[in-house]
Design an enzyme around this catalytic site. Structure first.
Site, short mmCIF file in Angstrom:
data_model
loop_
_atom_site.label_atom_id
_atom_site.label_comp_id
_atom_site.label_asym_id
_atom_site.label_seq_id
_atom_site.Cartn_x
_atom_site.Cartn_y
_atom_site.Cartn_z
N ASN A 55 -11.55 -1.84 -0.36
CA ASN A 55 -10.55 -1.50 0.63
C ASN A 55 -10.09 -2.62 1.55
OD1 ASN A 55 -9.80 1.31 0.33
ND2 ASN A 55 -11.97 1.70 0.59
N ASP A 82 -2.64 5.52 -3.16
CA ASP A 82 -3.02 6.55 -2.20
C ASP A 82 -1.85 7.47 -1.91
OD1 ASP A 82 -5.64 5.93 -1.94
OD2 ASP A 82 -5.40 4.66 -0.17
N TRP A 97 0.86 -1.18 0.00
CA TRP A 97 0.00 0.00 0.00
C TRP A 97 0.90 1.25 0.00
CZ3 TRP A 97 -0.48 3.86 3.80
CH2 TRP A 97 -1.50 4.80 3.54
N ASP A 105 -14.34 1.50 -5.34
CA ASP A 105 -13.23 1.19 -4.44
C ASP A 105 -13.37 -0.22 -3.87
OD1 ASP A 105 -10.97 1.65 -2.92
OD2 ASP A 105 -11.76 3.40 -1.86
#
Ligand code: DGJ
Length: 731
Positions: free
Chosen positions: A479, A547, A198, A477
């Site tokens: 997650n 992100d 991530w 999305d």
């Protein structure tokens, strides 16, 4: 493009610059791999399979059948019958046995290429594509497989897939199916993969190919924060323009394996397919299983050529969205601006300010539905939270439209929060193992999409949100990753189907979505770039890259991503500083120049950043409009990599007709007491005369060959993290 030499029993598949060859050998008709590489003549070179040396083929030397199978370079490897390398297929038959060995039965050469049922797949478009279908079978267990090879001549790509059919009188469990197996001699090759995490997705990783199995993959139910479904086998020391490169890209968004196995005899077995762990698919008599596609390409001129092949292939033959050749609206997303803390007034303030600087769309991110004030609740309850969105969703969208902006929205359709009306009503709709407490991740569960009524519910929610107002963009999305792979819907015999059925259901949902809302701009996302794969590009023309919006981190993330995926697919935004992930401060200009190499947009509170930064936005947007056609559709050349040189980064995009180019140069570390840098351009027409306009430099006019061979001088910029745009255009 595809020929069959009957006498030698050799198939030859030619693209513009490459040849792929296979052969049928022995009375038993084993299908062997002959050659893949630069385009060669049709000499029927069956000796490349080493069938005229020990251990020979089984009819000549039955006592060493096992050795034959264990060394023969095959196109489709069996399991447990003598070939001890990675198998292409494994089953559990009606006796509980797992062995398979398929041999050639027949073949057909067809013009065109069919879509794969329920799966993303490449398509011919305007180009003439030919497909070879080779039928293989194992009569001992009543199993058949068809191996497909489609030749995309111009892009130097060959697309492979496999369909397995149960012709037995009883069910068979398919427990492994590789979409691609290819054997070749191991030379001094290295393995290149895209590794990450991530906020650090798709970092280029190159390692020597040692003996044994060198593999990457995913067992997370999604493809790709950690390893992307891609591998390349490259000559040691391969650069952007030198070295042989074999690329393999898997058109799938779930569990996968990509592997290079170096054997005792210095051969390499390359495999790519759905990961065999957590996979057991029951096939009733007459049922078929369609395995996803692998897109292969070969370049004899380094990584750059491979990249351009993939970019052309995916832009022309995979992405279907009407937006693929269109400029995307410049959007502002409120995630990093507000996180969960927003309401109608706040969004309208952002919209007004955004409009005044030339932004074209407002995207409302996570937190607008149910009772969601943080990430602990409400996934699944897709009705607007009127305490935050006062006046309702339609009112908000209408007001945003009145301001002059388009409106986009965020959803996470595959999930359910334990604290949600949906979960309270249907706890059995979540993926879980009945005898264990289900594992939460970001305090949420994954919906069991193998259950048809869940798919219906999810689709109903998405479509009613989209129909309730003038919503022109959806960020989809995902997650969390899947664990506890259990379904209260599937039977005992079918539990191993869950992960694949889940991915198929996501594809089904997105197919319905783009069919019912053909003008919707869909952006896939998975906690940043956790599902950045070719499968998703069949449905959405762009995917949120990461992100991590820090411009310097983005240099590496975008370098790895662009190795395979076109710039038009890479979600990239200008965000605020200090950057929320790294704390790094970079100039607003550099953030803009790096985002130009993706879809371009903003992810900040435009009402709160400094006036100096706000004032830069109109010019940034003008630059986006000036160069986006070129960035979206041009040829990509990587001139320098900060990852390699730890100092500066440089990317060049050249238009297809070679009439113009954009160069984005970023100096990450300022250099004391240094002269200017010499930068040799690439991909231009040597004969053409170009005008070179670098920021703050005098315009100069030079021939393409001078720019490519002698190069340009880039004056040493002052400071860290400084960027320069250079535009080169034909006089
Ligand atoms: C992860 C995405 O990558 C972010 O951009 C944002 O949409 C959050 N999820 C919202 O939960």
């Amino acid at each position: 493009m595809i020929t069959y030499n009957r006498e030698k029993r050799i198939f030859k598949l030619d693209t513009a610059n490459t040849t792929y060859m296979m052969g049928v050998v022995d009375d038993e008709k084993f299908l062997g791999h002959v050659y893949y590489g630069d385009r060669i003549s049709d000499d029927g070179v069956d000796y490349l399979m080493r069938i005229y040396e020990m251990p020979y083929v089984p009819t000549q030397n039955p006592r060493d059948r096992g050795s034959f199978l264990d060394t023969f370079p095959t196109e489709f490897a069996g399991s447990y019958l003598g070939d001890y390398r990675e198998g292409s297929i494994r089953v559990r038959d009606k006796f509980g046995h797992e062995a398979v060995q398929m041999t050639y039965r027949s073949h057909e050469i067809m013009s065109g290429k069919s879509a794969l049922k329920g799966l993303p797949s490449t398509f011919p478009g305007d180009e003439g594509v030919e497909t070879l279908a080779i039928t293989m079978a194992d009569d001992s267990i009543g199993l058949e497989a068809v191996l497909y090879y489609s030749v995309f001549e111009k892009e130097d790509c060959i697309v492979r897939s496999v369909t397995v059919k149960n012709n037995d009188d009883a069910p068979i469990h398919l427990t492994k199916i590789m979409s691609m197996t290819m054997d070749m001699d191991s030379e001094d090759f290295e393995l290149l993969t895209l590794h990450g995490s991530w906020a650090r997705e798709r970092q280029i990783d190159i390692r020597p190919l040692g003996y044994g199995k060198n593999s990457v993959g995913s067992l997370r139910g999604e493809s790709s924060h950690q390893e992307n479904p891609f591998m390349a086998v490259v000559d040691k020391g391969t650069t952007q323009d030198r070295g042989r490169v074999y690329g393999f890209s898997f058109v799938y968004s779930g569990n996968f394996i990509a592997q290079a196995e170096k054997t005792q005899f210095d051969s390499l077995r390359l495999s790519m397919g759905i990961h065999p762990d957590c996979f057991d698919f029951k096939l009733e008599t007459g049922d078929s299983f369609v395995a996803p596609e692998v897109v292969m390409t070969y370049s004899n001129a380094g990584l750059g050529k491979m990249t351009r092949n993939y970019h052309d292939m995916y832009r022309q033959h995979l992405i279907r969205s009407p937006y693929k050749n269109r400029k995307r609206p410049v959007l502002i997303n409120n995630w990093e601006a507000t996180y969960f803390d927003f309401d109608t007034d706040k969004l309208l303030d952002i919209a007004r300010e955004a409009k005044s600087v030339g932004i074209e769309m407002l995207v409302m991110d996570d937190g607008w539905f149910g009772r969601r004030l943080d990430d602990n609740s409400s996934l699944g309850d897709w009705y607007v939270n009127e305490e935050k969105i006062k006046g309702g969703l339609k009112y908000l969208v209408d007001e945003v439209n009145k301001i002059g902006l388009k409106f986009g929205i965020w959803m996470e359709p595959e999930m359910v929060s334990p604290d949600s009306d949906l979960y309270r009503a249907h706890p059995d709709w979540a993926i879980a193992l009945p005898n264990r407490t289900p594992s939460r991740s970001r305090n949420q569960f994954v919906l069991d999409l193998s259950r048809p009524e869940v798919v219906e519910y999810v689709y109903g929610c998405i479509s009613s949100v989209l129909k309730s107002a003038n919503i022109e963009y959806l960020k989809w999305d995902m997650n969390r990753q899947i664990c506890d792979p259990g379904s209260l819907y599937l039977g005992k015999e079918n539990q191993g189907e869950l992960c694949h059925r889940f991915v198929m259901a996501v594809y089904e949902l997105q197919e319905r979505l783009i069919t019912d809302f053909p003008e919707l701009l869909l952006e896939n996302c998975s906690g940043g770039g956790g599902r950045f794969d070719p499968g998703m590009l069949y449905y959405s023309p762009q995917i949120w890259c990461s992100d991590d919006t820090d411009a310097i981190e983005r240099l590496k993330i975008q370098e790895g991503t662009a190795l395979v995926y076109p710039l038009s697919t890479m979600g990239a935004h200008v965000s605020d500083c200090p950057n929320h992930i790294t704390g790094r401060v970079t100039p607003f200009k550099t953030r803009g120049d790096v985002a130009l190499l993706g879809t371009f947009g903003y992810e900040l509170d435009v009402t709160k950043i400094s006036k100096d930064e706000v004032d830069q936005i109109p010019a940034q947007i003008e630059t986006y409009h000036k160069y986006n056609d070129l960035v979206r559709e041009g040829d990509y050349y990587r001139l320098a990599s900060f990852r390699e040189n730890h100092s500066f980064d440089c990317v060049q995009i050249v238009s297809k007709d070679k009439s113009e180019a954009l160069i984005v140069f970023v100096q990450v570390h300022g250099r004391p007491n240094c002269h200017s840098r010499n930068l040799r351009l690439d991909g231009l027409d040597p004969e053409k005369i170009y005008k070179v306009e670098a920021e703050n430099e005098e315009i100069i006019t030079l021939h393409g060959d001078t720019l490519m061979k002698a190069g340009l001088m880039i004056a040493n910029p002052w400071g860290d993290n400084v960027s320069i745009l250079i535009h080169v255009h034909q006089v």
